[in-house]
Design an enzyme around this catalytic site. Structure first.
Site, PDB file in Angstrom:
ATOM      1  N   PRO A  66      11.373   5.313  57.349  1.00 46.22           N
ATOM      2  CA  PRO A  66      12.136   6.424  56.779  1.00 46.22           C
ATOM      3  C   PRO A  66      11.734   6.629  55.315  1.00 46.22           C
ATOM      4  O   PRO A  66      11.479   5.658  54.604  1.00 46.22           O
ATOM      5  CB  PRO A  66      13.591   5.971  56.904  1.00 46.22           C
ATOM      6  CG  PRO A  66      13.558   4.520  57.224  1.00 46.22           C
ATOM      7  CD  PRO A  66      12.196   4.175  57.690  1.00 46.22           C
ATOM      8  N   HIS A  67      11.642   7.869  54.901  1.00 47.22           N
ATOM      9  CA  HIS A  67      11.251   8.137  53.526  1.00 47.22           C
ATOM     10  C   HIS A  67      11.864   9.439  53.042  1.00 47.22           C
ATOM     11  O   HIS A  67      12.139  10.336  53.828  1.00 47.22           O
ATOM     12  CB  HIS A  67       9.726   8.161  53.372  1.00 47.22           C
ATOM     13  CG  HIS A  67       9.022   9.025  54.366  1.00 47.22           C
ATOM     14  ND1 HIS A  67       8.804   8.633  55.664  1.00 47.22           N
ATOM     15  CD2 HIS A  67       8.477  10.255  54.257  1.00 47.22           C
ATOM     16  CE1 HIS A  67       8.148   9.583  56.311  1.00 47.22           C
ATOM     17  NE2 HIS A  67       7.947  10.586  55.479  1.00 47.22           N
ATOM     18  N   GLY A  68      12.097   9.477  51.737  1.00 44.08           N
ATOM     19  CA  GLY A  68      12.689  10.662  51.136  1.00 44.08           C
ATOM     20  C   GLY A  68      12.094  10.924  49.773  1.00 44.08           C
ATOM     21  O   GLY A  68      11.651  10.001  49.091  1.00 44.08           O
TER      22      GLY A  68
END
Length: 150
Positions: A66-68
């Site tokens: 997951p990445h933001g």
């Protein structure tokens, strides 16, 4: 940038007893907040959820990245977490996930962000490393394993 360059021991959690995608993402954000004080846990969670809406970051073989992207920060923060039991995560191979490597990156560092994701995916494509990750019993052991990985 390699995972070893950005991961800190206090952002490493081994065998966490969580059983839902949302709880895992919340815990990841809670851990990352100490390194990104200009953003709240809620803001971090929103950045991850915005990316998940575009498609799951579950890349298969029990792994998710997951990445933001974040505005108003200039640092990259990584969180490595394993869960006691694999969790449904809508991964591309429909397998449950038990290894999570989350990234929070400055919004204007797209090129660096992509190379870091590639580096993490390459590291986690090594089945021997994944086997060792899953056998770790402490945060320190997990952190040291990643630091010593090629």
């Amino acid at each position: 940038m390699k995972l070893q360059d950005i991961l800190t021991e206090d952002c490493t959690s081994c065998a966490v007893p969580l059983s839902s995608k949302k709880k895992i993402l919340e815990q990841i954000c809670s851990i990352a907040t100490s390194h990104i004080p200009e953003h709240s846990t809620f803001e971090l969670l929103q950045s991850l959820l915005a990316r998940e809406k575009m498609g799951s970051t579950g890349i298969g073989n029990g792994i998710a990245i997951p990445h933001g992207r974040l505005t108003g920060t200039n640092q990259v923060v990584a969180v490595l977490m394993t869960t006691e039991q694999p969790v449904a995560f809508d991964a591309i191979d429909n397998r449950a996930v038990d290894i999570f490597v989350a990234l929070f990156v400055p919004e204007d560092c797209c090129k660096d962000h992509l190379s870091t994701l590639q580096s993490i995916a390459k590291l986690l494509s090594n089945k021997q490393i994944n086997k060792k990750i899953r056998k770790c019993t402490s945060n320190h052991e997990l952190y040291e394993l990643i630091n010593q990985a090629e």
